[in-house]
Motif scaffolding. Structure first.
Motif, PDB file in Angstrom:
ATOM      1  N   SER A 115      37.994  38.844  57.299  1.00  0.00           N
ATOM      2  CA  SER A 115      38.713  38.109  56.276  1.00  0.00           C
ATOM      3  C   SER A 115      39.005  36.694  56.742  1.00  0.00           C
ATOM      4  O   SER A 115      38.922  35.730  55.970  1.00  0.00           O
ATOM      5  N   ASP A 148      47.897  47.371  40.902  1.00  0.00           N
ATOM      6  CA  ASP A 148      47.944  47.154  42.346  1.00  0.00           C
ATOM      7  C   ASP A 148      47.223  48.294  43.059  1.00  0.00           C
ATOM      8  O   ASP A 148      46.601  49.140  42.427  1.00  0.00           O
ATOM      9  N   ARG A 149      47.307  48.291  44.385  1.00  0.00           N
ATOM     10  CA  ARG A 149      46.529  49.256  45.156  1.00  0.00           C
ATOM     11  C   ARG A 149      46.875  50.699  44.794  1.00  0.00           C
ATOM     12  O   ARG A 149      46.047  51.587  44.891  1.00  0.00           O
ATOM     13  N   ASP A 161      49.846  43.125  45.462  1.00  0.00           N
ATOM     14  CA  ASP A 161      48.411  42.934  45.621  1.00  0.00           C
ATOM     15  C   ASP A 161      47.682  43.475  44.400  1.00  0.00           C
ATOM     16  O   ASP A 161      47.616  44.669  44.169  1.00  0.00           O
ATOM     17  N   THR A 218      51.370  37.286  43.378  1.00  0.00           N
ATOM     18  CA  THR A 218      50.793  37.497  44.705  1.00  0.00           C
ATOM     19  C   THR A 218      51.778  37.092  45.787  1.00  0.00           C
ATOM     20  O   THR A 218      51.964  37.793  46.770  1.00  0.00           O
ATOM     21  N   ARG A 219      52.424  35.940  45.569  1.00  0.00           N
ATOM     22  CA  ARG A 219      53.386  35.463  46.562  1.00  0.00           C
ATOM     23  C   ARG A 219      54.583  36.402  46.654  1.00  0.00           C
ATOM     24  O   ARG A 219      55.220  36.497  47.690  1.00  0.00           O
ATOM     25  N   VAL A 231      44.646  44.512  42.686  1.00  0.00           N
ATOM     26  CA  VAL A 231      43.322  44.878  43.181  1.00  0.00           C
ATOM     27  C   VAL A 231      42.301  45.194  42.101  1.00  0.00           C
ATOM     28  O   VAL A 231      41.119  45.055  42.318  1.00  0.00           O
ATOM     29  N   GLU A 270      45.591  39.650  59.587  1.00  0.00           N
ATOM     30  CA  GLU A 270      44.363  39.592  58.788  1.00  0.00           C
ATOM     31  C   GLU A 270      43.177  40.102  59.592  1.00  0.00           C
ATOM     32  O   GLU A 270      43.021  39.748  60.763  1.00  0.00           O
ATOM     33  N   ALA A 320      39.653  44.284  49.372  1.00  0.00           N
ATOM     34  CA  ALA A 320      40.531  43.197  48.939  1.00  0.00           C
ATOM     35  C   ALA A 320      41.220  42.464  50.074  1.00  0.00           C
ATOM     36  O   ALA A 320      40.861  41.348  50.417  1.00  0.00           O
ATOM     37  N   SER A 321      42.233  43.077  50.686  1.00  0.00           N
ATOM     38  CA  SER A 321      42.954  42.437  51.781  1.00  0.00           C
ATOM     39  C   SER A 321      43.531  41.088  51.367  1.00  0.00           C
ATOM     40  O   SER A 321      43.218  40.066  51.951  1.00  0.00           O
ATOM     41  N   SER A 322      44.358  41.115  50.344  1.00  0.00           N
ATOM     42  CA  SER A 322      45.038  39.925  49.834  1.00  0.00           C
ATOM     43  C   SER A 322      44.073  38.805  49.497  1.00  0.00           C
ATOM     44  O   SER A 322      44.055  37.763  50.131  1.00  0.00           O
ATOM     45  N   ARG A 367      38.300  44.851  43.378  1.00  0.00           N
ATOM     46  CA  ARG A 367      37.998  44.170  44.631  1.00  0.00           C
ATOM     47  C   ARG A 367      37.923  45.218  45.716  1.00  0.00           C
ATOM     48  O   ARG A 367      38.938  45.756  46.124  1.00  0.00           O
TER      49      ARG A 367
END
Lengths: 263, 263
Positions: free
Chosen positions: B21, B223-224, B185, B180-181, B187, B17, A252-254, A249
């Motif tokens: 987004s 993840d990132r 993240d 996610t919660r 990605v 955000e 991405a940004s969550s 992604r």
DNA sequence: AAGTGGTCTAGACCACCCC
DNA sequence: GGGTGGTCTAGACCACTTA
């Protein structure tokens, strides 16, 4: 000038290609010819803007696209890096047969079992969204790696979209490239993947026992007008091949989407 | 004001955000709640800019992202259209199990066979790039559609990345959403897909005969920081499931790549 | 604190579609 | 010709990394 320098020379203003697309090509070229090696950092965006003589917005559009293709990786506050071999060989879609061969250092070849134009059956016509009886080019190939049969590939292309396909020699030629060169732009593809058993036909062609597991990928590739251009069914010997995909992604940004097929 | 109107109300400047987004979320909301139906044309970009109070560049970044997700379709000179149900259900990645259930109008459920923390074996440690013996959360589920067993899903998550996963009830909860919660993240993801035979374990869990074809998907989600977060192996009964993917090249412009796994 | 990517803007011009 | 998307620019400010 550093060795990572990317100059304007590659960009032609008079070309029909958008600037960002030319920038993509320019950077990709530098990666391909080795002047940008995996792990290396690119010059800062503001420098690249100067050397390519394009704006930063345009440059970033190009760089982001290359991330999508798995060529680059951005790192906030540090720079843009050329992706390592691991990631580079995993495109942001399904890896094609020849890409797999290249990655594994094997020689890909094909045996053409059928290459002719015939009338579309009801079933074929429905898949390609054309009228039954329309002339369709049929290509059946056994794909091999280092001479070992790996898969049977059955492809269909409506003849009126690309005439004279039956004259090409698909022992070596790529169908995708041939279609692209014929002026078709393949923009999206839907595919299904399932596991079945080998029937006697496929078993014989692949040299495996009947009822052995077979990986079947069916694909419909469409052009910009959403017109089906190519229907392809590939049956892989289950114990000789593995499909590979990679998903990233970019911004991405969550992302709120469920993800990559994972729940 | 037309019914397709999208107002600034949804956009909060103080949010963390990015604006683009939030714009994505605003439009997606309108599609979800039905005020934007499949086939409808969106207001012109310049109008949307005013109502969302963002610049055109930012708006377009959002719209392009929605194309990537299969929600919208751009048409040069005509406008932006909400994608039909056909395309919308085919995201630009692998379709997840629950998405499949929704598309087919079936009820997805899970039977949890194992949900506990255990030390990583050598093999597991290698897949997750951690030290052998590190605590890892093991989740084994039988995934069902309308009560019929479809697949066995074995997932691994290093415990230090998401503590107390063994307390969650994954009969209904989504692992992806739970992670996610928990602030992770996800990605990118690499996956391999192959066809094998059912061993006696899996055959029993799925209620199929031994040696019947099985579709195996293995996935490593990162993840990132490129840190493996989740290793997942799903074994589908070959005659009960089909993986679906959809690939689209957003700003294609005669892509030089080989394509979608097609040669 | 300096360097670098990430986001955002206002405005310009071109290409395509349809009346 | 008027409407609409596609490309491009110059410049501003913020967030992250590194020292």
């Amino acid at each position: 000038m550093t060795s990572a320098d990317v100059t304007r020379s590659a960009i032609r203003v008079d070309s029909v290609e958008p600037l960002w697309s030319q920038a993509v090509a320019a950077v990709r070229m530098r990666v391909a010819d080795g002047s940008l090696r995996p792990g290396m950092r690119l010059p800062p965006e503001r420098e690249l803007c100067l050397s390519l003589a394009i704006s930063r917005v345009t440059l970033r559009k190009a760089l982001l696209r290359l991330v999508d293709e798995g060529v680059l990786k951005p790192s906030h506050g540090r720079g843009w890096y050329v992706a390592g071999d691991e990631a580079k060989e995993w495109p942001n879609s399904l890896e094609s047969f020849s890409e797999t061969a290249r990655r594994m250092g094997l020689v890909a070849s094909s045996v053409v079992l059928r290459s002719e134009v015939a009338m579309a059956t009801l079933d074929e016509a429905e898949r390609l969204a054309i009228a039954p009886g329309t002339p369709v080019f049929h290509l059946v190939r056994v794909r091999k790696l280092d001479g070992v049969p790996i898969a049977v590939d059955r492809s269909l292309v409506p003849s009126h979209l690309a005439p004279r396909l039956d004259r090409a020699d698909f022992t070596t030629a790529s169908l995708y490239e041939t279609l692209t060169r014929a002026g078709l732009d393949l923009v999206d593809a839907g595919s299904t993947i399932e596991a079945t058993e080998a029937d006697d036909d496929v078993a014989a062609q692949l040299g495996v026992a009947e009822r052995r597991p077979i990986l079947v990928m069916h694909q419909i590739v469409r052009d910009r007008a959403e017109r089906p251009v190519l229907s392809s069914t590939i049956q892989y010997a289950g114990d000789r091949y593995r499909l590979r995909t990679f998903f990233a992604r970019a911004g991405a940004s969550s992302g709120p989407m469920s993800g990559f097929g994972v729940d």
